[in-house]
Design a protein around this motif. Structure first.
Motif, PDB file in Angstrom:
ATOM      1  N   VAL A   1      -3.689  10.639  -1.578  1.00  0.00           N
ATOM      2  CA  VAL A   1      -3.661   9.355  -2.299  1.00  0.00           C
ATOM      3  C   VAL A   1      -4.042   9.560  -3.759  1.00  0.00           C
ATOM      4  N   TYR A   2      -5.087  10.339  -3.999  1.00  0.00           N
ATOM      5  CA  TYR A   2      -5.550  10.557  -5.379  1.00  0.00           C
ATOM      6  C   TYR A   2      -4.502  11.304  -6.209  1.00  0.00           C
ATOM      7  N   ARG A   3      -3.884  12.322  -5.626  1.00  0.00           N
ATOM      8  CA  ARG A   3      -2.882  13.096  -6.365  1.00  0.00           C
ATOM      9  C   ARG A   3      -1.643  12.259  -6.681  1.00  0.00           C
ATOM     10  N   LEU A   4      -1.310  11.342  -5.808  1.00  0.00           N
ATOM     11  CA  LEU A   4      -0.109  10.534  -6.018  1.00  0.00           C
ATOM     12  C   LEU A   4      -0.325   9.377  -6.994  1.00  0.00           C
ATOM     13  N   GLY A   5      -1.536   8.835  -7.045  1.00  0.00           N
ATOM     14  CA  GLY A   5      -1.717   7.653  -7.892  1.00  0.00           C
ATOM     15  C   GLY A   5      -3.045   7.519  -8.585  1.00  0.00           C
TER      16      GLY A   5
ATOM     17  N   ALA B   1       6.499   9.929  -0.006  1.00  0.00           N
ATOM     18  CA  ALA B   1       5.250  10.363  -0.637  1.00  0.00           C
ATOM     19  C   ALA B   1       4.866  11.771  -0.197  1.00  0.00           C
TER      20      ALA B   1
ATOM     21  N   LEU C   1       2.639   4.333  -1.249  1.00  0.00           N
ATOM     22  CA  LEU C   1       2.300   5.111  -2.441  1.00  0.00           C
ATOM     23  C   LEU C   1       3.507   5.381  -3.329  1.00  0.00           C
ATOM     24  N   GLN C   2       4.682   5.505  -2.729  1.00  0.00           N
ATOM     25  CA  GLN C   2       5.918   5.670  -3.497  1.00  0.00           C
ATOM     26  C   GLN C   2       6.987   4.783  -2.875  1.00  0.00           C
TER      27      GLN C   2
ATOM     28  N   GLN D   1       9.197  -3.040  -4.220  1.00  0.00           N
ATOM     29  CA  GLN D   1       8.086  -3.078  -5.170  1.00  0.00           C
ATOM     30  C   GLN D   1       7.821  -4.541  -5.523  1.00  0.00           C
TER      31      GLN D   1
ATOM     32  N   ALA E   1      -4.654   4.042  -7.054  1.00  0.00           N
ATOM     33  CA  ALA E   1      -3.913   4.034  -5.790  1.00  0.00           C
ATOM     34  C   ALA E   1      -4.790   3.602  -4.622  1.00  0.00           C
TER      35      ALA E   1
ATOM     36  N   LYS F   1      -4.417  -0.197  -3.970  1.00  0.00           N
ATOM     37  CA  LYS F   1      -3.100  -0.807  -3.771  1.00  0.00           C
ATOM     38  C   LYS F   1      -3.176  -1.779  -2.597  1.00  0.00           C
TER      39      LYS F   1
ATOM     40  N   GLN G   1       0.814  -1.209   0.000  1.00  0.00           N
ATOM     41  CA  GLN G   1       0.000   0.000   0.000  1.00  0.00           C
ATOM     42  C   GLN G   1       0.854   1.268   0.000  1.00  0.00           C
TER      43      GLN G   1
END
Length: 336
Positions: free
Chosen positions: A284-288, A264, A71-72, A78, A292, A295, A69
């Protein structure tokens, strides 16, 4: 009291148990709808054992879910699947790495689940008496699960914060006490409840769906509400899968609030600490984007299905066993 000869279905023959005044007990008062004299200790003991086992048996998968989960994530963290993640973590970080944070989880799970199941049973019975005159009510089940969640999360939220910070890749904390001290010193005691509102927002619908699904499955698979391990396992697994899938977006936000993922947050130029469910959703939305929010969904479902199956089967067994013991004691000389 005797057990059914059927090896699959063990039924409490309540009608054969005499009450203290010599009158037969109500045959409807089987172990699923416990008789009034059964103490709250029965529910709390069964719930505590079920909670500890639920969290420990599948804990390595929960560790993978937390990392998936991210985000970055770090390039070394990974993962393509749950199995591949577990193999790589064990190979590169040691065999005990997927168990990091298990100690605080066990410390929180016992009392949290004791309150959880005891509250659920009491509220469910009270509401069912009002709504369905003692019969099964899906509304009562959902409301009871929601109320029980408030108590459960109040106990479990600090443990979740510590657990998830210790599960992350390259976690800076040496151990449980170091994590608690560092978080308290640098972020204050409020950090342990920063995700509480999000946790409740996630867990109230999660538990409402969970209990409704479980009770609905029991109506189909076990309509007489006997002690039937197979039906408890299947019902628990189905309840866990459905509720986990529905609430994964909220779980992603909760993980971000708990871990305060530095990479993140820095990429979003967020200084200080991220707080609030709305801010977590936006981040969360802006990052993925929308993806996202899902995840770690695979790991979450894989974790929840056996976990809830274990929790319900263990809880129902201990509830059956402890009730059986109490009824024997109340009857004086109840034959097995």
């Amino acid at each position: 009291m005797e057990l059914s000869a059927d090896p699959v279905v063990a039924t409490l023959e309540m009608s054969e148990i005499q009450s203290k005044d010599g009158e037969p007990s109500n045959s409807d008062s089987d172990y699923e709808s416990l008789p009034p004299h059964v103490s709250m200790t029965t529910h709390m003991t069964a719930g505590a054992v079920a909670g500890v086992l639920e969290h420990t048996v599948m804990y390595p998968v929960d560790s993978v879910k937390t990392r998936m989960q991210s985000l970055q994530p770090d390039p070394n963290a990974q993962y393509r699947s749950v199995f591949e993640a577990l193999k790589r973590i064990i190979r590169t970080e040691g065999i005990f790495r997927p168990l990091r944070g298990l100690n605080i989880t066990m410390m929180g799970a016992g009392p949290a689940h004791a309150l959880y199941f005891a509250c659920y049973e009491r509220v469910k019975r009270s509401l069912s008496d009002v709504i369905q005159h003692g019969g099964n009510s899906h509304l009562a089940n959902g409301m009871a699960g929601s109320v029980a969640t408030v108590l459960h999360d109040a106990v479990m939220n600090p443990a979740e914060v510590v657990k998830q910070r210790m599960q992350m890749y390259n976690s800076p904390y040496r151990g449980l006490l170091d994590c608690v001290r560092t978080v308290t010193r640098t972020e204050g005691m409020g950090a342990f409840y920063r995700s509480y509102s999000t946790q409740l927002t996630m867990n109230i619908p999660f538990q409402a769906v969970h209990f409704i699904t479980y009770e609905l499955m029991q109506e189909r698979l076990n309509p007489h509400r006997h002690y039937h391990p197979g039906s408890h396992i299947l019902s628990g697994a189905a309840a866990g899968a459905v509720s986990a899938a529905i609430t994964t977006p909220l779980d992603v936000c909760k993980t971000l609030l708990n871990t305060q993922e530095n990479v993140a947050l820095n990429s979003m130029h967020i200084s200080g600490h991220l707080t609030g469910m709305a801010n977590a959703f936006r981040t969360v939305y802006r990052l993925g984007g929308l993806a996202a929010f899902f995840k770690g969904a695979q790991a979450r479902i894989i974790y929840q299905m056996p976990s809830t199956a274990i929790a319900w089967s263990v809880y129902e067994f201990f509830k059956y066993f402890l009730t059986k013991q109490q009824l024997e004691q109340g009857a004086g000389t109840g034959p097995l």
